[in-house]
Scaffold this motif. Structure first.
Motif, mmCIF file in Angstrom:
data_model
loop_
_atom_site.group_PDB
_atom_site.id
_atom_site.type_symbol
_atom_site.label_atom_id
_atom_site.label_comp_id
_atom_site.label_asym_id
_atom_site.label_seq_id
_atom_site.Cartn_x
_atom_site.Cartn_y
_atom_site.Cartn_z
ATOM 1 N N ARG A 184 -36.276 75.827 -17.105
ATOM 2 C CA ARG A 184 -36.197 74.471 -16.541
ATOM 3 C C ARG A 184 -36.502 73.467 -17.639
ATOM 4 N N PRO A 185 -35.903 72.275 -17.564
ATOM 5 C CA PRO A 185 -36.165 71.273 -18.603
ATOM 6 C C PRO A 185 -37.658 70.963 -18.675
ATOM 7 N N ASP A 219 -29.594 72.060 -22.791
ATOM 8 C CA ASP A 219 -29.640 72.194 -21.342
ATOM 9 C C ASP A 219 -29.188 73.634 -21.092
ATOM 10 N N LYS A 279 -26.528 73.080 -9.270
ATOM 11 C CA LYS A 279 -26.276 74.506 -9.037
ATOM 12 C C LYS A 279 -25.841 74.754 -7.593
ATOM 13 N N ASP A 280 -26.487 74.059 -6.645
ATOM 14 C CA ASP A 280 -26.133 74.265 -5.245
ATOM 15 C C ASP A 280 -24.962 73.398 -4.790
ATOM 16 N N PRO A 288 -33.810 65.055 -15.063
ATOM 17 C CA PRO A 288 -33.473 65.951 -16.174
ATOM 18 C C PRO A 288 -33.143 67.348 -15.632
ATOM 19 N N GLY A 289 -32.105 67.964 -16.179
ATOM 20 C CA GLY A 289 -31.742 69.314 -15.751
ATOM 21 C C GLY A 289 -31.020 69.361 -14.423
ATOM 22 N N LYS A 340 -28.007 69.427 -13.723
ATOM 23 C CA LYS A 340 -26.804 70.268 -13.695
ATOM 24 C C LYS A 340 -27.116 71.701 -13.269
ATOM 25 N N SER A 341 -28.317 72.180 -13.595
ATOM 26 C CA SER A 341 -28.658 73.553 -13.203
ATOM 27 C C SER A 341 -29.708 73.558 -12.095
ATOM 28 N N ALA A 342 -29.951 72.392 -11.462
ATOM 29 C CA ALA A 342 -30.997 72.305 -10.442
ATOM 30 C C ALA A 342 -30.517 72.883 -9.114
ATOM 31 N N ASN A 386 -35.253 72.504 -6.313
ATOM 32 C CA ASN A 386 -35.676 71.697 -7.465
ATOM 33 C C ASN A 386 -35.568 70.209 -7.122
ATOM 34 N N GLU A 440 -21.089 65.591 -12.719
ATOM 35 C CA GLU A 440 -21.532 66.079 -14.023
ATOM 36 C C GLU A 440 -20.669 65.534 -15.151
#
Lengths: 313, 453
Positions: free
Chosen positions: A141-142, A161, B221-222, B275-276, B278-280, B284, B434
């Motif tokens: 995680r960031p 990332d 992510k979801d 932040p992050g 895109k992969s959250a 999250n 994104e």
């Protein structure tokens, strides 16, 4: 054997042969039944379903021929998935196995704490893929542990990332896959190394060979069978890659980390396109089958003389 | 690498999926339940016995309300019905969400279905109806259908090709998506009132940004959380009829669709996400709001429970949490009261006995439905008219008010359409958020997916 002598021997042969075959088939039957029911029948069923457009609920009546296969081969998503599988195969063979080999050679020497290192390196393999995925998702995680590790080493500029950048995600995943499996290949190769008598290498050294020459011309060839099995397992594993990636990225971001197995699962179970999903399953099956047979035929032949491919012994 | 025979892969995949589902509250629209069942508010209604000489009947009921107090409330209602109808037996099977979906699919493939089961309406209900697995209960529920919120009822039915509406189930939970925000962070950024228009919304995003606060949390992510934001923009710009036409015709190459995308591009330009992102995952996202690290999320009625659950302190931001309806877009055709929403319902299987439908009537009585609303936190936002006052939470009251005023209610797009179409919409829209796609490409991708159906 001529017909007459066979007739003459009938009482004995007629008595023995059936008993032998009855015994063999009785022993084989349970395994064979299970294999047919849970392996062969589903494979045939999947091939059958793959010719239909089918959502799993409606009757199986919308025959579309090979259209599902055409869709798959024409889809960017699936092509990315295939190339990701092959990327992992190539990286595994060029980076992961050489790394495992050098560690195995190192840990084959006698030194204090050797067993401790062997256990530590083997540990990641014991974790399940799902747990590994969850743990690394948290670490990546960031601002989490890995990022702060980079920062405190003064390498903050290298932070990516990790799982969110479509251009970088496969690299991240490869490193994690390698982290999990290098220990397994290391142990395999270590076992192979220990099967090589020390005297051969010593003899070469006495004859004036350098350490590298001894490794290159003595150890490596003798390690061949183990190495070939290691490569084989690595390739099949890379083709079936699923659990860890599913947990970490679900094939994302934007489809950048899809594999064939993930594409198959998404099609069948998320999108309820059972027909299309079956087509993907058949394609994956064919990839694995062709690779396995070719490898056995051309590479493993001398190691597995008489098995699968060589019917005449 | 690991060597697994191909035949185990699907099994392993399901296990992995279950494992990942266990670790997240994810898409389940049921608010997180607490431990205290609420006391009964009104006396139980007298239950009429349908026939004088009743024959023994068993009702199979599958539901996914695994948490308390919901699970006990469901059991209690079933027990009360059985007590009043000695000839009826109700077999309850409680399943975890993913296990339920798998089990229902395999059961239906073998040609049978439970009498009553969890449903979300939409594309999956359509597939079940096409397979002949559902019972048309339009006539059976007609006498009491108007005791339930009309928009919510309409989600559990389908209009056939000749334009006739068939009811296949009834709702027990119905909410609306809106914007959940942190009042304290808004004050800190100098924002006095929640934005009513999209321009104000963008201005507030800039103010939050300037104050060093992450304005908006999403989950790359979801995928589905940002899809809801995009749907709202589309609904505000094009209006409900245009949206409905896009869904039914499959043509998404419309001005409204590209215009909605243009607004997302404008929002992206402000760099508003955590932040992050895109992969959250959705968890999250909820944690970012629950830990006061992000000021807003566009989410359904379950948000407060999930935020509290995912927050480090397990409480969330408490009284700082507020809710406002999605802002209007200048020049848009949609009304401020149009909504995107959904919830939970019970569908009726093809061979369900009349007693099963009678039980649904009992379940949907004000007396029983009130129990769902009155638990703390609410197990559901019951769509039964007359149960609204039982909801105690101020924010959920706002959601209920929004639902009550709704002039148009669109079921979540990824549930209203077929599962494959839902995935296509999610994938196309998340790429836009994104910055990897364009508004026109999004509309074209969804149209292509619709054509492949």
């Amino acid at each position: 054997m001529s017909a007459t002598s066979a007739t003459g021997a009938r009482p004995r042969v007629g008595f023995r042969v059936p008993t032998k075959w009855v015994t063999i088939s009785l022993f084989l039957l349970p395994a064979l039944a299970l294999y047919l029911l849970f392996v062969l029948v589903p494979v045939i069923q999947a091939a059958h379903y793959s010719l239909y457009k089918w959502n799993g609920l409606q009757p199986l009546d919308n025959f579309v021929g090979l259209r599902n296969y055409a869709t798959a081969l024409g889809s960017d998503t699936f092509r990315t998935a295939v190339s990701n599988n092959f990327l992992i195969i190539v990286l595994s063979l060029t980076l992961q196995i050489p790394f495992s080999l050098s560690l195995a050679v190192l840990l084959n020497r006698r030194f204090r704490g050797r067993t401790v290192f062997r256990v530590i390196f083997f540990l990641p393999y014991v974790l399940s893929e799902a747990i590994t995925g969850v743990v690394f998702s948290l670490l990546l995680r960031p601002g989490a542990l890995i990022d702060s590790g980079f920062s405190s080493l003064g390498l903050g500029g290298l932070i990516q990332d990790w799982l969110g950048d479509p251009g970088f995600v496969m690299i991240t995943l490869f490193v994690i896959i390698s982290w999990k499996y290098f220990g397994f290949h290391m142990i395999l190769l270590l076992a192979g190394l220990q099967g090589i008598p020390r005297e051969i290498e010593e003899a070469a050294l006495i004859d004036g060979a350098g350490r590298w020459q001894a490794f290159r011309h003595i150890t490596l060839p003798l390690l061949g069978p183990t190495l070939r099995v290691s490569v084989f397992l690595s390739m099949i594993g890379a083709l079936q890659l699923f659990d860890m990636i599913w947990v970490m990225t679900k094939g994302g971001p934007l489809g950048a980390s899809n594999t064939m197995a993930i594409a198959m699962f998404k099609a069948g179970f998320t999108n309820q396109q059972m027909g299309y999903g079956s087509a993907l399953a058949v394609i994956l099956f064919l990839f694995a089958l062709v690779l396995a047979l070719a490898y056995q035929r051309f590479v493993l032949q001398r190691d597995v003389e008489g098995a699968v491919t060589a019917f005449n012994g | 690498m690991k060597l697994i025979p191909t035949r185990f892969l699907a099994g392993a995949a399901i296990l992995a999926l279950v494992a990942s589902a266990c670790s997240s509250t994810a898409a389940s629209p049921t608010p997180a339940p607490a431990a205290t069942p609420a006391p009964a508010v009104t006396p139980a209604p007298a239950v009429a016995t349908p026939t004088p000489t009743p024959k023994a009947v068993t009702i199979e009921w599958w539901h996914i309300t695994t948490g308390e107090p919901g699970k006990s409330i469901f059991q209690g209602i079933a027990d009360a019905y059985v007590a009043a109808h000695p000839n009826v037996k109700i077999n309850i099977t409680v399943l975890e969400n993913e296990a339920f979906k798998t089990k229902l699919a395999t059961t239906m493939q073998s040609g049978t279905s439970p009498d009553l089961f969890q449903s979300w309406g939409g594309g999956i209900m359509q597939a079940q109806a096409d397979a002949g697995m559902l019972q048309d209960i339009t006539a059976a529920v007609a006498p009491w259908a108007d005791t339930v919120n009309k928009g919510a009822m309409s989600i559990y039915g389908l209009t056939d090709k000749s334009g006739v509406f068939h009811q296949y189930g009834v709702p027990w939970d119905m909410g609306m998506i809106g914007v959940w925000y942190n009042k304290a962070l808004f004050t800190k950024a100098g924002i006095s009132a929640p934005p009513a228009t999209w321009d104000d919304f963008l201005a507030d995003v800039s103010k939050l940004k300037a104050a060093g606060i992450v304005p908006l949390a999403i989950a790359g992510k979801d995928m589905w959380p940002s899809m809801h934001l995009w749907t709202y923009l589309l609904l505000r710009i094009g209006g409900g009829d245009a949206l409905r036409t896009m869904i039914s015709s499959g043509n998404w190459n419309t001005d409204a669709c590209t215009a909605a995308g243009d607004q997302v591009v404008k929002l992206n330009a402000l760099n508003p996400y955590q932040p992050g992102y895109k992969s959250a995952t959705y968890d999250n996202e909820a944690a970012a709001v629950g830990n006061a690290q992000a000021a807003m999320e566009v989410m359904g009625q379950w948000a407060p429970g999930t935020e509290a659950n995912d927050a480090t302190n397990k409480k969330g931001i408490g009284a700082d949490l507020g809710w406002f309806p999605f802002p209007t877009v200048a020049g848009g055709k949609g009304a401020a009261t149009d909504g995107v929403g959904g919830g939970n319902g019970i569908a009726v299987g093809k061979n369900a006995p009349p007693e099963a439908i009678d039980f649904l009537k009992f379940f949907s009585s004000v007396y029983n439905a009130t129990k769902l609303n009155a638990s703390s936190p609410a197990t559901a936002l019951s769509p039964v008219i007359g149960t609204e006052s039982a909801v105690t939470d101020a924010n959920l009251q706002l959601v209920l008010a929004g639902r009550g005023k709704a002039t148009f209610m669109q079921l979540y797009l990824d549930q209203a359409t077929s599962p494959a179409m839902g995935t296509a919409i999610n994938e196309a829209t998340v790429a836009l958020f994104e910055g990897a796609s364009t508004p026109a490409k999004v509309c074209a991708a969804i149209t292509t997916a619709a054509a492949a159906q």
